[in-house]
Design a protein around this motif. Structure first.
Motif, PDB file in Angstrom:
ATOM      1  N   ALA A   4       0.828  -1.208   0.000  1.00  0.00           N
ATOM      2  CA  ALA A   4       0.000   0.000   0.000  1.00  0.00           C
ATOM      3  C   ALA A   4       0.862   1.258   0.000  1.00  0.00           C
ATOM      4  CB  ALA A   4      -0.939  -0.008   1.205  1.00  0.00           C
ATOM      5  N   ALA A   5       1.937   1.249   0.787  1.00  0.00           N
ATOM      6  CA  ALA A   5       2.802   2.428   0.885  1.00  0.00           C
ATOM      7  C   ALA A   5       3.517   2.728  -0.429  1.00  0.00           C
ATOM      8  CB  ALA A   5       3.832   2.237   1.996  1.00  0.00           C
ATOM      9  N   LEU A   6       3.707   1.703  -1.260  1.00  0.00           N
ATOM     10  CA  LEU A   6       4.421   1.872  -2.531  1.00  0.00           C
ATOM     11  C   LEU A   6       3.484   1.801  -3.734  1.00  0.00           C
ATOM     12  CD1 LEU A   6       7.472  -0.375  -1.612  1.00  0.00           C
ATOM     13  CD2 LEU A   6       7.365   2.129  -1.602  1.00  0.00           C
ATOM     14  N   SER A   7       2.205   1.940  -3.502  1.00  0.00           N
ATOM     15  CA  SER A   7       1.217   1.778  -4.582  1.00  0.00           C
ATOM     16  C   SER A   7       1.404   2.768  -5.729  1.00  0.00           C
ATOM     17  CB  SER A   7      -0.206   1.878  -4.026  1.00  0.00           C
ATOM     18  OG  SER A   7      -0.426   3.172  -3.485  1.00  0.00           O
ATOM     19  N   ASP A   8       1.987   3.915  -5.476  1.00  0.00           N
ATOM     20  CA  ASP A   8       2.216   4.894  -6.539  1.00  0.00           C
ATOM     21  C   ASP A   8       3.357   4.482  -7.474  1.00  0.00           C
ATOM     22  OD1 ASP A   8       3.938   5.370  -4.264  1.00  0.00           O
ATOM     23  OD2 ASP A   8       4.560   7.234  -5.244  1.00  0.00           O
TER      24      ASP A   8
END
Length: 147
Positions: free
Chosen positions: A102-106
């Motif tokens: 989630a934290a690296l979804s971008d």
């Protein structure tokens, strides 16, 4: 802000910069620890001689087109390559996969998938190097991985 110093903490700065948290409650790291480095190479024999004979790393395991070395710090260096490309791949173990993903979804992470030692996903850094995040805390020893 830190109550003691009145200065902005890394977590404060990270929240303002859109960075992911470094640790979960209780101090467990969201992204795990860097434990595996894979260097893809064109000349496996030359690389083996260099890391074994010149650098002095101990061989853990090997296959037809790869070899792994004990780094002396609990990590593993894997050298190999099937397609003749060069590149660096980093493996983080012990990650909290849902939070890390989630934290690296971008960064367009791959879907979570099964790995020989747990589940993982992969992203690319700004230079195109591969980073894998695996949900296990430790890798099995080389003799446990051999068929």
């Amino acid at each position: 802000m830190s109550a003691d110093t009145g200065r902005e903490t890394h977590q404060d700065h990270a929240a303002h910069q859109g960075e992911a948290p470094r640790q979960q409650e209780g101090g467990q790291k969201v992204f795990g620890k860097l434990a595996v480095t894979l260097i893809e190479c064109r000349d496996l024999e030359a690389m083996t001689v260099f890391y074994r004979d010149r650098i002095g790393l101990e061989i853990l395991n090997q296959g037809d087109d790869w070899i792994s070395f004990h780094t002396g710090s609990g990590g593993e260096l894997i050298i190999g390559g099937k397609n003749g490309d060069s590149g660096v791949h980093l493996g983080f173990v012990g990650a909290d996969l849902p939070r890390a993903h989630a934290a690296l979804s971008d960064l367009s992470p791959t879907d979570l998938r099964e790995h020989d030692t747990g589940r993982n996903f992969t992203i690319a850094d700004p230079e195109g190097n591969s980073l894998s995040f695996v949900d296990h805390a430790t890798r099995p020893r080389a003799e446990e991985r051999r068929p």
